[in-house]
Write a protein that holds these residues in place. Structure first.
Motif, PDB file in Angstrom:
ATOM      1  N   GLU A  62       0.441  -1.459  -0.045  1.00 35.25           N
ATOM      2  CA  GLU A  62      -0.271   0.217  -0.156  1.00 35.25           C
ATOM      3  C   GLU A  62       0.831   1.343  -0.151  1.00 35.25           C
ATOM      4  N   ALA A  63       1.747   0.921   0.253  1.00 36.89           N
ATOM      5  CA  ALA A  63       3.208   2.152  -0.043  1.00 36.89           C
ATOM      6  C   ALA A  63       2.938   3.218   1.023  1.00 36.89           C
ATOM      7  N   LEU A  64       2.732   2.514   1.905  1.00 37.22           N
ATOM      8  CA  LEU A  64       2.625   2.906   3.732  1.00 37.22           C
ATOM      9  C   LEU A  64       4.122   3.080   4.330  1.00 37.22           C
ATOM     10  N   VAL A  65       4.765   2.224   3.529  1.00 32.71           N
ATOM     11  CA  VAL A  65       5.800   1.275   4.772  1.00 32.71           C
ATOM     12  C   VAL A  65       7.242   1.747   2.989  1.00 32.71           C
ATOM     13  N   GLU A  66       8.520   1.339   3.601  1.00 30.94           N
ATOM     14  CA  GLU A  66       8.728   0.478   1.931  1.00 30.94           C
ATOM     15  C   GLU A  66      10.934   0.044   2.443  1.00 30.94           C
ATOM     16  N   LYS A  67      10.787  -0.841   1.669  1.00 31.06           N
ATOM     17  CA  LYS A  67      11.691  -1.407   2.390  1.00 31.06           C
ATOM     18  C   LYS A  67      13.319  -0.716   1.364  1.00 31.06           C
ATOM     19  N   ARG A  68      13.730  -0.991   2.397  1.00 30.35           N
ATOM     20  CA  ARG A  68      15.386  -0.744   2.273  1.00 30.35           C
ATOM     21  C   ARG A  68      16.363  -1.663   2.881  1.00 30.35           C
ATOM     22  N   ARG A  69      16.885  -2.039   1.397  1.00 34.08           N
ATOM     23  CA  ARG A  69      17.785  -3.531   1.354  1.00 34.08           C
ATOM     24  C   ARG A  69      18.737  -3.398   2.523  1.00 34.08           C
ATOM     25  N   LEU A  71      18.791  -2.692   5.699  1.00 37.26           N
ATOM     26  CA  LEU A  71      18.747  -1.837   6.633  1.00 37.26           C
ATOM     27  C   LEU A  71      16.823  -2.154   7.168  1.00 37.26           C
ATOM     28  N   GLY A  72      15.596  -2.713   6.532  1.00 36.41           N
ATOM     29  CA  GLY A  72      14.734  -2.511   7.258  1.00 36.41           C
ATOM     30  C   GLY A  72      13.889  -2.306   6.323  1.00 36.41           C
ATOM     31  N   MET A  73      12.060  -1.477   7.227  1.00 37.10           N
ATOM     32  CA  MET A  73      11.249  -1.128   6.650  1.00 37.10           C
ATOM     33  C   MET A  73      10.849   0.221   6.962  1.00 37.10           C
ATOM     34  N   TYR A  74      10.790   1.148   6.222  1.00 37.41           N
ATOM     35  CA  TYR A  74      10.631   2.676   6.556  1.00 37.41           C
ATOM     36  C   TYR A  74       9.507   3.599   6.336  1.00 37.41           C
TER      37      TYR A  74
END
Length: 122
Positions: A62-69, A71-74
């Protein structure tokens, strides 16, 4: 995250997702903030990591969080605006008609609704 009481009424991944959304709407999680890791949440709430991953994946879909390879979810920058818009729309579509019906049934006026509650009123 805070203490969560799981109910039998909905899947746990959905309840977890709803809790994260509530934290975003309340400003506890702000744009750019990292979500707790899947392992951390799974351990803290004694959940299967797959359950936590599913909740997080739906938030990402839902584009509320993004994965950062690595690093985790932001929380995304537009998450709060998107959620507020969606919640307002849902309220007006689902909840407000029921509230309005009750207001009309009780014969309440705008003045009644906007007046501060009177202490000790029957």
């Amino acid at each position: 995250m805070t203490a969560i009481q799981w109910s039998d009424g909905a899947p746990i991944y959905r309840q977890l997702k709803d809790r994260v959304i509530a934290m975003m709407l309340d400003g506890v999680l702000k744009p750019g903030d990292a979500l707790p890791s899947v392992r951390q949440v799974a351990a803290e709430y004694q959940l299967n990591p797959i359950t936590v991953s599913r909740a997080y994946q739906e938030l990402a879909d839902e584009a509320l969080v993004e994965k950062r390879r690595g690093l985790g979810m932001y929380v995304t920058e537009e998450a709060a605006k998107k959620l507020l818009f969606n919640e307002r729309e849902r309220f007006l579509r689902e909840e407000w008609p029921l509230v309005l019906e009750r207001i009309m049934r009780l014969g309440l006026t705008a003045e009644d609704l906007l007046a501060p509650a009177k202490a000790g009123s029957p």
